[in-house]
Design a protein around this motif. Sequence first.
Motif, short mmCIF file in Angstrom:
data_model
loop_
_atom_site.label_atom_id
_atom_site.label_comp_id
_atom_site.label_asym_id
_atom_site.label_seq_id
_atom_site.Cartn_x
_atom_site.Cartn_y
_atom_site.Cartn_z
N GLY A 167 -1.77 -5.11 41.02
CA GLY A 167 -3.13 -4.68 41.81
C GLY A 167 -3.55 -5.75 42.88
O GLY A 167 -5.07 -5.83 42.89
N TYR A 168 -2.78 -6.75 43.33
CA TYR A 168 -3.04 -7.77 43.90
C TYR A 168 -4.02 -7.45 45.23
O TYR A 168 -4.94 -8.23 45.74
N VAL A 205 8.13 -18.91 45.98
CA VAL A 205 7.84 -17.89 44.96
C VAL A 205 6.28 -17.38 44.91
O VAL A 205 5.62 -18.11 45.55
N PHE A 206 6.29 -16.20 44.37
CA PHE A 206 4.63 -15.62 44.52
C PHE A 206 4.35 -15.67 43.01
O PHE A 206 5.16 -14.97 42.11
N ALA A 207 3.24 -15.82 42.69
CA ALA A 207 2.55 -15.35 41.48
C ALA A 207 1.34 -14.81 41.62
O ALA A 207 0.28 -15.27 42.68
N PRO A 208 0.65 -13.97 40.84
CA PRO A 208 -0.62 -13.01 41.24
C PRO A 208 -1.77 -13.95 41.17
O PRO A 208 -2.86 -13.88 41.75
N ASP A 209 -1.67 -15.24 40.45
CA ASP A 209 -2.96 -16.01 40.35
C ASP A 209 -2.88 -16.99 41.52
O ASP A 209 -3.67 -18.03 41.71
N MET A 210 -2.32 -16.83 42.49
CA MET A 210 -2.45 -17.66 43.69
C MET A 210 -3.59 -17.54 44.51
O MET A 210 -4.34 -18.41 45.09
N GLU A 211 -4.19 -16.34 44.45
CA GLU A 211 -5.71 -15.92 44.85
C GLU A 211 -5.68 -16.63 46.44
O GLU A 211 -6.60 -16.97 46.85
N ILE A 248 8.43 -9.77 46.50
CA ILE A 248 6.97 -10.30 46.30
C ILE A 248 6.16 -9.04 46.40
O ILE A 248 5.00 -9.09 45.63
N LEU A 249 6.22 -8.21 47.40
CA LEU A 249 5.31 -6.97 47.46
C LEU A 249 5.40 -6.19 46.09
O LEU A 249 4.34 -5.62 45.74
N GLU A 250 6.54 -6.05 45.61
CA GLU A 250 6.60 -5.07 44.28
C GLU A 250 5.88 -5.98 43.16
O GLU A 250 4.94 -5.26 42.51
N ARG A 251 5.94 -7.22 43.08
CA ARG A 251 5.20 -7.95 41.99
C ARG A 251 3.59 -7.83 42.46
O ARG A 251 2.75 -7.66 41.72
#
Length: 345
Positions: free
Chosen positions: A231-232, A199-205, A223-226
Amino acid sequence: MQITLKAKNKSWDFAAESGETLLKAGLRAGLHIPYECATGTCSTCRVRLIEGDLEDLWPEAPGRRGGNNERLLCQCRPKSDCVLEADKFIYSKDQVSTTPMSVMGRITAVDLLTTDVMELAVEPEIPFRYEAGQFVTLEHGVICGPRAYSMTNFPPLRNRLEFIIKRKHGGKLTDWLFRNHETLIQTNLCVTGPFGRAVFAPDMERNLLCIAGGSGVAGMCSILERAIGNGYFSQYRGALFFGVRVLRDAFWLKELNDFAKELENLSITIAVSNGELDQAFVETFPALKFECGLVHEVASAEMSGRYANVRAYLAGPPACVEASKRMLLTEAKLRPDDIRYDKFS
């Protein structure tokens, strides 16, 4: 019912509700149980029944290859308290916060992208929470056993699940779907999940690397859509490598071309393993790169020297995932924790 699961490292106790598979119950309890397909095909969640009584939902499941006392956690529901034994390590707590559930869903859209690739939309009876990159199983009464598919979308309310269905030679569910594609609207399916830890989360950095073979690109699109919605790619780089056998097998090229055209930090490469590239066709998607070769080999060549601060996501047939994982471990020197994948056997 009370379940005792004796793993190689320790024994775990958890409760299973009526009608709940052992895998769902264990995940709900927060256990990091080894599994891959959640459909009975891969044998990763195989255990031995020591005591108790189980209902086997699919006795002929391909993953059940052992003796009479061996069972698959994803295909069994307890009829009494049970004691089970696993030959794997099991830990707590699972890193994914979503808990699997089963709901009815209604098919609301069907679109044939190629002769053997279908886009399917299902609306669950209640909003269905999942993380970008996860998958569910779909089941219909006419076919024995569930099948696993990744969601391609990540809408805010998640009350519409979109899937890519690849027709498999001899696949009973996909044959049924393609034969009846003109009359599928309003058909009900049982949707179970979500499953999967890639899974992907924007706080992955981290910079994002996605390698997918065929319909494995489905979870990558979620993943790309999220990532795009958050604004990742204004701060981090992204690279998607989408492998197909021949150019006519590729789909979603217009959508992927739009992504790459709008985002400077996102590159998308289509890897064609057999046949030559049609230059006139390639030129209609100027924001995409096209290369000949196996997808993991193309990714290796293009990513050379660009693995700093990377998290990799892999999806597709087992051979594609294994080759990509081996390349990332041996050539890119990524740590195992920085490689996430769900392998469908």
